[in-house]
Write a protein that holds these residues in place. Structure first.
Motif, PDB file in Angstrom:
ATOM      1  N   ARG A   1      -4.000  -7.495  -8.435  1.00 30.20           N
ATOM      2  CA  ARG A   1      -3.434  -7.714  -7.104  1.00 30.20           C
ATOM      3  C   ARG A   1      -4.462  -7.346  -6.026  1.00 30.20           C
ATOM      4  NH1 ARG A   1      -0.515  -9.621 -10.105  1.00 30.20           N
ATOM      5  NH2 ARG A   1       1.722  -9.926 -10.067  1.00 30.20           N
TER       6      ARG A   1
ATOM      7  N   ASP B   1      -3.660  -8.818  -2.424  1.00 34.44           N
ATOM      8  CA  ASP B   1      -2.207  -8.725  -2.191  1.00 34.44           C
ATOM      9  C   ASP B   1      -1.772  -7.259  -2.258  1.00 34.44           C
ATOM     10  OD1 ASP B   1       0.479  -9.111  -1.928  1.00 34.44           O
ATOM     11  OD2 ASP B   1       0.679 -10.522  -3.584  1.00 34.44           O
TER      12      ASP B   1
ATOM     13  N   GLU C   1       0.550  -5.684  -0.473  1.00 32.72           N
ATOM     14  CA  GLU C   1       1.996  -5.461  -0.371  1.00 32.72           C
ATOM     15  C   GLU C   1       2.624  -5.452  -1.758  1.00 32.72           C
ATOM     16  OE1 GLU C   1       5.948  -7.523   1.664  1.00 32.72           O
ATOM     17  OE2 GLU C   1       3.939  -8.171   2.270  1.00 32.72           O
ATOM     18  N   GLN C   2       2.163  -6.337  -2.626  1.00 33.73           N
ATOM     19  CA  GLN C   2       2.660  -6.358  -3.997  1.00 33.73           C
ATOM     20  C   GLN C   2       2.280  -5.084  -4.746  1.00 33.73           C
ATOM     21  OE1 GLN C   2       5.099  -8.239  -4.886  1.00 33.73           O
ATOM     22  NE2 GLN C   2       4.203  -9.790  -6.224  1.00 33.73           N
TER      23      GLN C   2
ATOM     24  N   ARG D   1       4.889  -2.388  -3.936  1.00 34.95           N
ATOM     25  CA  ARG D   1       6.183  -2.624  -4.575  1.00 34.95           C
ATOM     26  C   ARG D   1       6.113  -2.397  -6.077  1.00 34.95           C
ATOM     27  NH1 ARG D   1       6.692  -7.274  -1.214  1.00 34.95           N
ATOM     28  NH2 ARG D   1       6.479  -8.629  -3.027  1.00 34.95           N
ATOM     29  N   TYR D   2       5.040  -2.859  -6.717  1.00 34.23           N
ATOM     30  CA  TYR D   2       4.924  -2.744  -8.164  1.00 34.23           C
ATOM     31  C   TYR D   2       4.834  -1.295  -8.602  1.00 34.23           C
ATOM     32  CZ  TYR D   2       4.598  -7.643  -9.545  1.00 34.23           C
ATOM     33  OH  TYR D   2       4.889  -8.949  -9.823  1.00 34.23           O
TER      34      TYR D   2
ATOM     35  N   ASP E   1      13.250  -9.486  -7.881  1.00 32.25           N
ATOM     36  CA  ASP E   1      11.817  -9.208  -7.759  1.00 32.25           C
ATOM     37  C   ASP E   1      11.410  -8.076  -8.695  1.00 32.25           C
ATOM     38  OD1 ASP E   1       9.229  -9.507  -6.706  1.00 32.25           O
ATOM     39  OD2 ASP E   1       9.563  -7.884  -5.279  1.00 32.25           O
TER      40      ASP E   1
ATOM     41  N   ALA F   1       8.847  -8.133 -11.853  1.00 34.53           N
ATOM     42  CA  ALA F   1       7.724  -7.204 -11.980  1.00 34.53           C
ATOM     43  C   ALA F   1       7.762  -6.498 -13.326  1.00 34.53           C
ATOM     44  CB  ALA F   1       7.766  -6.186 -10.841  1.00 34.53           C
TER      45      ALA F   1
END
Length: 427
Positions: free
Chosen positions: A64, A69, A71-72, A75-76, A213, A217
């Motif tokens: 990522r 990325d 932002e991912q 979250r992950y 989401d 993930a």
């Protein structure tokens, strides 16, 4: 080097827990040393699952970041915390409920079972903290922050060294005291690492309304962590098998195996460091369309691991007796430990190659290949060969079978990785 040197310190501190525990417990008596030796392969089994989850986070975060990325990434990492909590609760409950039958199956005597139970109950309660340690340190390393987790792991090791003699001797808790000291150390480490993640903005708990989401993930993490965990637990399965075979010889033989396994942990740390450091570099460069850098990184780590394997093999041949005597004075225990350290290190050259190739495949998202390599090594080759060799040559045959299996699979593994780069990436 920026990733590897701090990781060297961090992983050394992580493995120091069981080394320090074993030393202090050996001062209590031979029975306690045998008990901790039985516990070691089971502990390593759970750590293998934790490493698999850590590898998944490292791979996902690195790719990522390579794609920009961020932002991912946040979250992950948050989703991984929830996943670790669920898995750790299941493993803790199952582990505590199956302590007695598990260790009876491994050959533990009625004399050792109460001590093993005392240690494992407390240790199982810290599984979530163990998982989170691997998740958070791997996320930080993939982001390029290797020094912070290393410093935290040093602190945890120092706390464990300080608390171990207090709980083992002052409070007279014996082997249970070692487990309590480790648990308290991990609690402190968890709090500090979590605050670092929050401060760097690498974690968010944006779960509400994000179930789809999060499940997506988790699916991606499982696609890497399950094969990677299987890869890492195959080694402990081999240790469990060795423990079972040596338990048919004597309880003192199991203690000798346990001592040698602790020394092995220390000498293999540079290889663990290289395999932990290769992931972010290979993953980021491959995603950023620089596969030649990924290939160069793999080759460099392979060369370094081979060199280290040669050095360790020669070194242990001369100093093995001086290391084993630190933990025990029992003649049979020392014979097994020394024999292990004379024969098994021959396999380290191949073991390092396998670790680098597996780390390479995991970071590229080909975790099933790494699993296949480890499966062939342990299940297809080692288990049947070791059973045959044990029948004819006792435990010496088991150690020889391990070395033969490892070296053969290392040759196959490197050729597979080389062919993959040669045909697909660097035409």
């Amino acid at each position: 080097m920026k990733l590897a040197l701090p990781a060297l310190v961090g992983i050394l501190c992580t493995f120091s827990f069981i080394i320090v525990d074993t030393y202090f417990i050996s001062l209590v008596g031979q029975e306690d040393l045998t008990a901790i030796s039985y516990a070691t392969p089971v502990v390593d089994f759970i750590i293998g699952i934790a490493i698999g989850i850590g590898i998944a986070i490292s791979s996902v975060v690195a790719r990522r970041i390579g794609a920009g990325d961020y932002e991912q990434v946040q979250r992950y990492v948050g989703y991984s915390v929830v996943l670790c909590f669920i898995i750790s609760v299941i493993l803790t409950l199952v582990g505590i409920l199956t302590i007695t039958p598990t260790f009876k199956m491994l050959g533990a005597s009625a004399l050792n079972l109460p001590k093993i139970y005392d240690f494992m109950v407390i240790w199982y309660l810290g599984i979530f903290l163990l998982f989170m340690s691997f998740v958070m340190t791997n996320a930080l390393r993939a982001y390029g922050m290797a020094k912070s987790p290393a410093m935290v792991q040093i602190l945890m090791a120092i706390i464990n060294v300080g608390l171990d003699p207090i709980f083992i001797f002052v409070f007279d808790l014996g082997i249970m005291g070692a487990a309590i000291a480790g648990l308290l150390s991990r609690i402190i480490g968890f709090v500090i690492l979590f605050r670092i993640l929050k401060k760097q903005g690498l974690i968010v708990f944006d779960i509400k309304g994000k179930l789809r989401d999060m499940l997506s993930a988790w699916k991606e993490m499982f696609s890497i962590s399950i094969p990677a965990s299987i890869t890492n637990i195959i080694g402990p399965i081999a240790s469990l098998w060795m423990t079972y075979l040596l338990a048919t010889t004597s309880q003192n033989a199991v203690a000798g195996l346990g001592i040698a396994a602790k020394v092995q942990m220390l000498v293999l740390i540079p290889m663990f460091v290289l395999s932990a450091s290769i992931g972010p570099i290979v993953g980021q460069n491959f995603t950023a369309k620089f596969p030649d850098r990924s290939y160069q990184t793999l080759n460099l780590c392979v060369y370094l691991s081979i060199a280290w394997g040669i050095v360790v093999t020669i070194l242990l041949f001369f100093i093995a007796p001086y290391l084993s005597i630190i933990f025990s004075s029992n003649k049979e225990t020392l014979n097994v430990a020394n024999t292990y350290m004379y024969i098994i290190p021959i396999s380290y050259i191949g073991w390092g190659v396998i670790m680098m190739v597996n780390a390479n495949f995991n970071s590229l998202g080909h975790a099933k290949r790494a699993t296949f390599i480890s499966f062939v090594r342990m299940i297809v080759l080692f288990l049947p060969l070791s059973a045959l060799m044990y029948y004819f040559f006792d435990y010496i045959g088991v150690f020889v079978a391990f070395s033969i299996s490892t070296i053969l699979v290392a040759i196959f593994a490197y050729y597979w990785a080389y062919s993959d780069y040669k045909l697909k990436l660097i035409k």
